[in-house]
Each structure stands twice: as structure tokens, then as C-alpha cells.
Motif scaffolding. Structure first.
Motif, PDB file in Angstrom:
ATOM      1  N   TYR A   1       1.761  14.034   4.179  1.00 20.82           N
ATOM      2  CA  TYR A   1       2.939  13.879   3.333  1.00 20.82           C
ATOM      3  C   TYR A   1       3.018  15.045   2.365  1.00 20.82           C
ATOM      4  CZ  TYR A   1       2.770   9.155   5.166  1.00 20.82           C
ATOM      5  OH  TYR A   1       2.744   8.080   6.018  1.00 20.82           O
TER       6      TYR A   1
ATOM      7  N   MET B   1       3.193   8.449  -7.633  1.00 21.28           N
ATOM      8  CA  MET B   1       3.406   9.695  -6.876  1.00 21.28           C
ATOM      9  C   MET B   1       4.469   9.468  -5.803  1.00 21.28           C
ATOM     10  SD  MET B   1       2.216  11.305  -3.745  1.00 21.28           S
ATOM     11  CE  MET B   1       0.663  10.440  -3.402  1.00 21.28           C
ATOM     12  N   GLN B   2       5.374  10.402  -5.734  1.00 21.39           N
ATOM     13  CA  GLN B   2       6.473  10.269  -4.786  1.00 21.39           C
ATOM     14  C   GLN B   2       6.316  11.331  -3.704  1.00 21.39           C
ATOM     15  OE1 GLN B   2       9.222   7.995  -4.456  1.00 21.39           O
ATOM     16  NE2 GLN B   2       9.064   9.131  -2.552  1.00 21.39           N
ATOM     17  N   ALA B   3       5.989  10.873  -2.482  1.00 22.35           N
ATOM     18  CA  ALA B   3       5.960  11.822  -1.369  1.00 22.35           C
ATOM     19  C   ALA B   3       7.373  12.357  -1.150  1.00 22.35           C
ATOM     20  CB  ALA B   3       5.447  11.128  -0.115  1.00 22.35           C
TER      21      ALA B   3
ATOM     22  N   ARG C   1       2.515   1.716  -3.354  1.00 15.77           N
ATOM     23  CA  ARG C   1       1.581   2.060  -4.424  1.00 15.77           C
ATOM     24  C   ARG C   1       1.048   3.487  -4.266  1.00 15.77           C
ATOM     25  NH1 ARG C   1      -2.034  -1.328  -3.036  1.00 15.77           N
ATOM     26  NH2 ARG C   1      -3.768   0.062  -2.622  1.00 15.77           N
ATOM     27  N   LEU C   2       0.662   3.860  -3.031  1.00 17.56           N
ATOM     28  CA  LEU C   2       0.014   5.166  -2.842  1.00 17.56           C
ATOM     29  C   LEU C   2       1.012   6.317  -2.746  1.00 17.56           C
ATOM     30  CD1 LEU C   2      -2.887   4.515  -0.301  1.00 17.56           C
ATOM     31  CD2 LEU C   2      -2.859   4.262  -2.777  1.00 17.56           C
ATOM     32  N   PHE C   3       2.143   6.088  -2.083  1.00 13.69           N
ATOM     33  CA  PHE C   3       3.016   7.215  -1.748  1.00 13.69           C
ATOM     34  C   PHE C   3       4.428   7.074  -2.305  1.00 13.69           C
ATOM     35  CE2 PHE C   3      -0.008   6.851   1.940  1.00 13.69           C
ATOM     36  CZ  PHE C   3      -0.776   7.950   1.599  1.00 13.69           C
ATOM     37  N   GLY C   4       4.674   6.043  -3.095  1.00 11.87           N
ATOM     38  CA  GLY C   4       6.010   5.868  -3.651  1.00 11.87           C
ATOM     39  C   GLY C   4       7.054   5.514  -2.603  1.00 11.87           C
TER      40      GLY C   4
ATOM     41  N   ALA D   1      -4.828   4.395  -8.057  1.00 15.40           N
ATOM     42  CA  ALA D   1      -4.336   3.279  -7.245  1.00 15.40           C
ATOM     43  C   ALA D   1      -5.440   2.686  -6.380  1.00 15.40           C
ATOM     44  CB  ALA D   1      -3.169   3.753  -6.375  1.00 15.40           C
TER      45      ALA D   1
ATOM     46  N   LEU E   1      -3.484   8.698  -6.574  1.00 13.41           N
ATOM     47  CA  LEU E   1      -4.134   7.971  -5.474  1.00 13.41           C
ATOM     48  C   LEU E   1      -5.432   7.338  -5.956  1.00 13.41           C
ATOM     49  CD1 LEU E   1      -3.474  10.632  -2.700  1.00 13.41           C
ATOM     50  CD2 LEU E   1      -2.627   8.262  -2.659  1.00 13.41           C
TER      51      LEU E   1
ATOM     52  N   PRO F   1      -5.642  -1.214  13.683  1.00 11.37           N
ATOM     53  CA  PRO F   1      -4.432  -0.741  13.016  1.00 11.37           C
ATOM     54  C   PRO F   1      -4.424   0.788  12.950  1.00 11.37           C
ATOM     55  CG  PRO F   1      -5.974  -1.705  11.423  1.00 11.37           C
ATOM     56  CD  PRO F   1      -6.537  -1.968  12.790  1.00 11.37           C
ATOM     57  N   GLY F   2      -3.209   1.348  12.958  1.00 11.39           N
ATOM     58  CA  GLY F   2      -3.094   2.802  12.877  1.00 11.39           C
ATOM     59  C   GLY F   2      -1.793   3.277  13.485  1.00 11.39           C
ATOM     60  N   MET F   3      -1.706   4.592  13.662  1.00  9.65           N
ATOM     61  CA  MET F   3      -0.469   5.187  14.173  1.00  9.65           C
ATOM     62  C   MET F   3      -0.224   4.742  15.612  1.00  9.65           C
ATOM     63  SD  MET F   3      -0.555   9.003  12.496  1.00  9.65           S
ATOM     64  CE  MET F   3      -2.289   9.358  12.862  1.00  9.65           C
TER      65      MET F   3
ATOM     66  N   ALA G   1      -7.350   4.303  -4.065  1.00  9.28           N
ATOM     67  CA  ALA G   1      -7.545   4.879  -2.730  1.00  9.28           C
ATOM     68  C   ALA G   1      -8.905   5.572  -2.654  1.00  9.28           C
ATOM     69  CB  ALA G   1      -6.431   5.874  -2.415  1.00  9.28           C
TER      70      ALA G   1
ATOM     71  N   THR H   1       0.828  -1.212   0.000  1.00  5.88           N
ATOM     72  CA  THR H   1       0.000   0.000   0.000  1.00  5.88           C
ATOM     73  C   THR H   1       0.860   1.258   0.000  1.00  5.88           C
ATOM     74  OG1 THR H   1      -1.779  -1.106   1.197  1.00  5.88           O
ATOM     75  CG2 THR H   1      -1.750   1.297   1.290  1.00  5.88           C
TER      76      THR H   1
ATOM     77  N   VAL I   1      -1.421  11.954   9.526  1.00  8.46           N
ATOM     78  CA  VAL I   1      -0.073  12.289   9.057  1.00  8.46           C
ATOM     79  C   VAL I   1      -0.214  12.933   7.682  1.00  8.46           C
ATOM     80  CG1 VAL I   1       0.314   9.970   8.095  1.00  8.46           C
ATOM     81  CG2 VAL I   1       2.273  11.447   8.590  1.00  8.46           C
TER      82      VAL I   1
ATOM     83  N   SER J   1      -8.232   3.193   3.452  1.00 13.19           N
ATOM     84  CA  SER J   1      -7.343   2.902   2.318  1.00 13.19           C
ATOM     85  C   SER J   1      -5.881   2.825   2.729  1.00 13.19           C
ATOM     86  CB  SER J   1      -7.484   3.989   1.237  1.00 13.19           C
ATOM     87  OG  SER J   1      -8.764   3.937   0.659  1.00 13.19           O
ATOM     88  N   VAL J   2      -5.581   3.218   3.977  1.00 12.87           N
ATOM     89  CA  VAL J   2      -4.181   3.272   4.420  1.00 12.87           C
ATOM     90  C   VAL J   2      -4.030   2.551   5.767  1.00 12.87           C
ATOM     91  CG1 VAL J   2      -2.147   4.767   4.469  1.00 12.87           C
ATOM     92  CG2 VAL J   2      -4.211   5.611   3.371  1.00 12.87           C
ATOM     93  N   HIS J   3      -4.711   1.391   5.885  1.00 11.59           N
ATOM     94  CA  HIS J   3      -4.551   0.554   7.071  1.00 11.59           C
ATOM     95  C   HIS J   3      -4.773   1.341   8.359  1.00 11.59           C
ATOM     96  CE1 HIS J   3      -3.014  -2.564   4.389  1.00 11.59           C
ATOM     97  NE2 HIS J   3      -2.382  -1.585   3.781  1.00 11.59           N
ATOM     98  N   GLY J   4      -5.834   2.153   8.373  1.00 15.92           N
ATOM     99  CA  GLY J   4      -6.222   2.816   9.618  1.00 15.92           C
ATOM    100  C   GLY J   4      -5.561   4.164   9.874  1.00 15.92           C
ATOM    101  N   VAL J   5      -4.759   4.637   8.932  1.00 22.51           N
ATOM    102  CA  VAL J   5      -4.059   5.910   9.142  1.00 22.51           C
ATOM    103  C   VAL J   5      -4.688   6.999   8.267  1.00 22.51           C
ATOM    104  CG1 VAL J   5      -1.861   7.141   8.986  1.00 22.51           C
ATOM    105  CG2 VAL J   5      -1.887   4.729   9.670  1.00 22.51           C
ATOM    106  N   LEU J   6      -5.318   7.976   8.908  1.00 23.70           N
ATOM    107  CA  LEU J   6      -5.845   9.133   8.156  1.00 23.70           C
ATOM    108  C   LEU J   6      -4.649   9.873   7.571  1.00 23.70           C
ATOM    109  CD1 LEU J   6      -8.106  11.079   7.283  1.00 23.70           C
ATOM    110  CD2 LEU J   6      -7.894  12.185   9.521  1.00 23.70           C
ATOM    111  N   SER J   7      -4.587   9.940   6.248  1.00 28.07           N
ATOM    112  CA  SER J   7      -3.396  10.446   5.557  1.00 28.07           C
ATOM    113  C   SER J   7      -3.778  11.631   4.691  1.00 28.07           C
ATOM    114  CB  SER J   7      -2.782   9.336   4.688  1.00 28.07           C
ATOM    115  OG  SER J   7      -2.446   8.212   5.481  1.00 28.07           O
TER     116      SER J   7
END
Lengths: 134, 134
Positions: free
Chosen positions: B82, B1-3, A25-28, B97, B94, A75-77, B99, A22, B80, B122-128
Motif C-alpha cells: 500500500y 494512517m490512510q493508505a 484500523r491499520l490502513f484507514g 494499532a 501500525l 486465510p490470505g490473498m 500490528a 483490521t 500486497v 496481523s493482517v489475516h494471513g496477508v503479508l502487507s
């Protein structure tokens, strides 16, 4: 004590391979390190997102620290790690400032880092780590 | 996409003044911006910790997004962000991909930033969040 920056964000995940895919794919994201560390009850991967870093943590069992976190919160931070020049000096400052330390002395963390954790109750609910590259 | 890196860690707090004092005392944080933003239901402060940045978010009421988060989860890490070169291009990547986007288009975030949020599912529980300095 002056933090030098955010060393990494620690994220609890249920499946490390899926989470890695993930973030790629999403953030490189690019894999930096990966290891199974029975001592700390995790299989962990550090990924770089440009200058940033995320540590993905899959617990090795329900009775590990990260396993209990997953059961309770999902799951999460999980924690944030601040880079400091010297973990021992940082602990002295934190202790003098009244912080509740989980680690009174620096210890070896993942990937050869010298680390110590501060209790979330001292940082408004955020489990906070200080880290110095080993 | 590259953060390009972690732009900031967003943290929900109950009392902004107390939280600011804690981050200054424990980690040598320095205030960068502070504003009350009724539109977004928060009083917010951005602090620098060396090269890192934390956004402290105190809700203006219980029925705001951060207020509901506090009621449900208590104070702690909220999202978090980016940094990306171009939020609109990042959203296209995104979306392609797979998301789930909270914001289909870039919008103005705190402190003049251009931002968009990705759903935590879409990010395993992490609001991004993806962010580009305005």
C-alpha cells in the motif's frame, strides 16, 4: 488487451467483521459495499484504501469455493482483478493468447460487476479476474 | 494512517522471463523496472497494467525469503504493498494499532522505494507492505 489497472485484490477471511475492523484500523480502509451472496457462497465487503480496493470474502460454508480455499491454504490473498473496458473482448484476447478460462462468457460478479476468471495455471499460480464496472 | 492506494501486488515466480511474457501477452503489461538485487535475494521486474503495478519476483536461491515461499506454497501472490505518504509515520500508526512489524524502521526496498513490512499474522494471513516512492 490492455488492463486499465488493478480493480481489486480478493482476500479470503475467516471472520468478515474482524477483517473489516483490521483494515479500517491499520490502513484507514473505508467500507464501499457489503453483501451476502448465497449464489457465490460468500459474505463479501469491498473496502477502499485510497484509490485501491480490497474485497474481503468470508465463505458461507466449507463446500463453497472460498471455503475450500480456506481449508487448503488458510486465510490470505485469493485472487486479483484487473479492470478492463469490455470483459467479452478481454476473454477473446485471453483465449486467443492460450489462457485457460474458468468463465467462457462474462457473468455477474459481486456488487453488479461484469466479471470472468482465468485459471491460475495460465497465470503462474495467480487466480486472475477481469472486471468491468456493470 | 490512510493508505493512498495499492502500490503493487508482489508475485513469486519460478522464471521471470516466462512470467513477464505471460503478463505482456495476457494483460498488456509494460515493463517499468527490472533489476537483480542480491541483497534481497531476487531478480525482480515491475510491470504496469494501466494504472496498476505488479512486481514479479524470481528468487536467486532456495534459501532466500521468496525461495522458501516458492518451496512451501508454489508460485503465486506473495504480498500486497500500500502506498503511504510517509513510511515512518505509517509504522508509528501500525505499531500503535497493535500490528506486528517485520521492519521497525523504514528500509530501502526494490527500485529505490522506502518500504516496511507488516507480519501476515496481523493482517489475516496477508503479508502487507507500506511503500513510499523514494
Amino acid at each position: 488487451m490492455q488492463a486499465r489497472g488493478i480493480h481489486h485484490l480478493g482476500v479470503a477471511v475467516e471472520d468478515l467483521d474482524e477483517a473489516l475492523a483490521t483494515y479500517e484500523r491499520l490502513f484507514g480502509a473505508e467500507l464501499e459495499h457489503r453483501a451476502t451472496v448465497p449464489d457465490q457462497g460468500v459474505e463479501a465487503a469491498a473496502v477502499r484504501l485510497g484509490s485501491g480496493r480490497v474485497e474481503l470474502l468470508e465463505p458461507l460454508g466449507e463446500e463453497t469455493a472460498v471455503g475450500r480455499f480456506l481449508t487448503k491454504r488458510g486465510p490470505g490473498m485469493h485472487h486479483v482483478a484487473y479492470e478492463v473496458a469490455d470483459v467479452e473482448a478481454a476473454l477473446a484476447t485471453l483465449s486467443a493468447a492460450g489462457a485457460d478460462l474458468i468463465d467462457e462468457q462474462p457473468r455477474e460478479g459481486l456488487f453488479g460487476l461484469e466479471v470472468a476468471f482465468v485459471h491460475p495455471d495460465s497465470v503462474h499460480g495467480v487466480l486472475s479476474e477481469v472486471v468491468s464496472p456493470g
